[in-house]
Design a protein around this motif. Structure first.
Motif, mmCIF file in Angstrom:
data_model
loop_
_atom_site.group_PDB
_atom_site.id
_atom_site.type_symbol
_atom_site.label_atom_id
_atom_site.label_comp_id
_atom_site.label_asym_id
_atom_site.label_seq_id
_atom_site.Cartn_x
_atom_site.Cartn_y
_atom_site.Cartn_z
ATOM 1 N N UNK A 259 0.825 -1.203 0.000
ATOM 2 C CA UNK A 259 0.000 0.000 0.000
ATOM 3 C C UNK A 259 0.864 1.260 0.000
ATOM 4 N N UNK A 260 1.964 1.225 0.734
ATOM 5 C CA UNK A 260 2.800 2.420 0.882
ATOM 6 C C UNK A 260 3.983 2.360 -0.066
ATOM 7 N N UNK A 261 3.903 3.089 -1.149
ATOM 8 C CA UNK A 261 5.002 3.134 -2.106
ATOM 9 C C UNK A 261 5.982 4.215 -1.648
ATOM 10 N N UNK A 273 -0.277 5.180 -7.876
ATOM 11 C CA UNK A 273 -0.438 3.739 -8.041
ATOM 12 C C UNK A 273 0.248 2.985 -6.911
ATOM 13 N N UNK A 274 -0.435 1.950 -6.442
ATOM 14 C CA UNK A 274 0.198 1.057 -5.472
ATOM 15 C C UNK A 274 -0.191 -0.357 -5.820
ATOM 16 N N UNK B 26 -6.072 0.814 10.207
ATOM 17 C CA UNK B 26 -5.545 -0.475 10.615
ATOM 18 C C UNK B 26 -5.707 -1.494 9.484
ATOM 19 N N UNK B 27 -6.863 -1.433 8.790
ATOM 20 C CA UNK B 27 -7.091 -2.378 7.700
ATOM 21 C C UNK B 27 -5.967 -2.271 6.673
ATOM 22 N N UNK B 28 -5.496 -1.031 6.431
ATOM 23 C CA UNK B 28 -4.403 -0.840 5.485
ATOM 24 C C UNK B 28 -3.102 -1.411 6.025
ATOM 25 N N UNK B 29 -2.811 -1.048 7.278
ATOM 26 C CA UNK B 29 -1.534 -1.445 7.860
ATOM 27 C C UNK B 29 -1.416 -2.943 7.973
#
Lengths: 306, 157
Positions: A259-261, A273-274, B26-29
């Motif tokens: 998720x974190x680019x 974009x990820x 939290x769902x993302x992490x």
């Protein structure tokens, strides 16, 4: 002695109180009315109109209802908004107005009002190339942001988009979304075709089916621009994954996504974009085939000596 | 009393919003919480290696390693991580150098790899022996051969 003269004389110190009339100051009247008005407003907002179900801290039966488990349309919108903020809002904006030069507005867009299959095709397969929105020309490179989402998530987010910012197209039911997805992937090989194919060929079909090519390129050599991504502002090539991953590591990465680019300029905007997490979408057989396909991409003779 | 009620409603709203926000975040992490926790743990360790006792060639490679790898992440991450086997280093160095814009060519990649294999066999010896013991006999022989090859290349030169 006349009355007038008498009243002008000094009063004796032991004189008792005398009755008299004086006007009420105007500010007291105003304050009273204001307090009454505020009281009425407060009563209106907070009394719950003596509904027997309403107790503090709830202020009305409506408010109470909003804390009850939701069903139907209201929950679709709430859920759709959450999905929208995660997957679409970065480019199309929380206000649906888009970003100049990057993503067209969804508010009032004729594309949002189209039939469900046409609309669903955009998040499912992405959108590349020229397109007109509300009379303005765009040249888009949108990734298949929704391809990893479930039918329920997609139906909710499309319902939200079709019912927000002045858009008044109808809600999208989960069954309609399911049908649209099936229609869009109609060109995919049948199961009897798949049985005759090698794992690498099947993996290539998986690569097509989930729209991996939209970001990683038709030949998986990368290249779609990803502004402010540390990886030279582009989505990475996949042809060397056989060098850098075991098959299990690669499968885990595809399942979880990223998720974190990392950003090229930390103060800049996050890259649009990820890598979505595909774990909930892709079957484990498909993932095996896809991994075989990706491992087969490594150029022959391109060997590092370590 | 009425103010308390109003305040109560307000606080409840704020709390609900905060909880909702935290849930989404939290769902993302959760996607890769495990990896992130590991990386955090690695990065808390020392950020440099004392290479003064290593052969000159390995010291030179350490320079390349510390210069190239810090383009994208803290040096403490590879310094303290639990990769020690030649196979692991080969994979990770290649994974990193294949990222667009890494600026690591195959010659640099090989030097970084050799530094990491050498360093792991000295500074992380216990962890290396532990991992070697768990390998299949064939893999173990191959790994030991690779480590010996790197030592032969740099020791006593």
């Amino acid at each position: 002695m006349s009355d007038e003269l008498k009243s002008n004389l000094p009063q004796p110190p032991d004189a008792g109180p005398t009755a008299s009339r004086s006007t009420v100051p105007i500010w007291i009247i105003v304050l009273t009315l204001l307090l009454l008005f505020l009281g009425a407003v407060y009563f209106d907002h907070h009394s719950g109109w003596f509904d027997k179900q309403v107790y503090a801290p709830y202020t009305s039966a409506d408010e109470l209802a909003s804390y009850q488990p939701k069903s139907g349309a209201a929950s679709m919108l709430t859920h759709g908004k959450a999905v929208y903020e995660t997957y679409c809002g970065l480019c199309h904006g929380s206000d649906g107005l888009g970003k100049p030069g990057q993503a067209p507005e969804l508010a009032g867009s004729e594309w949002v009002a189209k039939d469900i299959t046409s609309l669903a095709r955009i998040p499912l397969t992405g959108l590349n190339g020229p397109i007109q929105v509300k009379g303005r020309d765009w040249n888009l490179s949108m990734a298949p942001m929704g391809a990893s989402l479930s039918d329920a998530d997609l139906a909710a987010v499309l319902t939200y988009v079709r019912g927000s910012w002045g858009n008044k197209s109808g809600a999208v039911a989960i069954d309609e979304m399911k049908a649209a997805r099936a229609a869009i992937s109609g060109q995919a090989p049948s199961s009897s075709d798949l049985a005759k194919m090698t794992p690498v060929e099947r993996g290539h079909a998986v690569f097509q089916k989930y729209g991996c090519f939209q970001c990683h390129g038709q030949e998986a050599k990368g290249g779609v621009a990803n502004p402010n991504a540390k990886t030279a502002e582009q989505v990475p090539s996949l042809i060397y994954v056989a060098d850098g991953y075991t098959k299990d590591e690669l499968k885990t990465f595809i399942r979880k996504g990223e998720r974190d680019i990392p950003m090229l300029h930390p103060a800049g905007p996050p890259p649009p974009h990820f890598m979505p997490s595909w774990g909930n979408v892709i079957s484990s057989n498909e993932l095996d085939d896809l991994t075989d396909f990706l491992f087969s991409l490594k150029p022959k003779g391109d060997k590092l000596d370590f | 009393m009425q103010m308390n009620k109003q305040l109560g409603v307000l606080l409840l709203g704020v709390a609900a919003l905060a909880l909702f926000g935290a849930g989404v975040a939290r769902a993302d992490d959760q996607l890769d919480a495990e990896t992130k926790a590991r990386i955090d743990r690695f990065e808390k360790g020392p950020a440099t290696i004392d290479v003064s006792k290593y052969p000159q060639g390995v010291q030179d490679n350490y320079e390349i390693f510390s210069q190239k790898c810090t383009q994208c992440h803290k040096l403490s991450r590879p310094v303290n991580c639990d990769y020690v086997l030649p196979d692991e280093w080969s994979r990770y160095v290649k994974r990193m150098m294949r990222k667009p814009g890494s600026g690591i060519d195959s010659a640099d990649g090989k030097k970084i790899f050799e530094f990491l294999v050498y360093d792991s066999s000295v500074r992380k010896k216990a962890m290396l022996d532990d991992k070697l013991a768990k390998l299949t006999p064939d893999d173990k022989t191959a790994a030991e051969a690779k480590i010996k090859e790197v030592h032969d290349k740099y020791d006593n030169k």
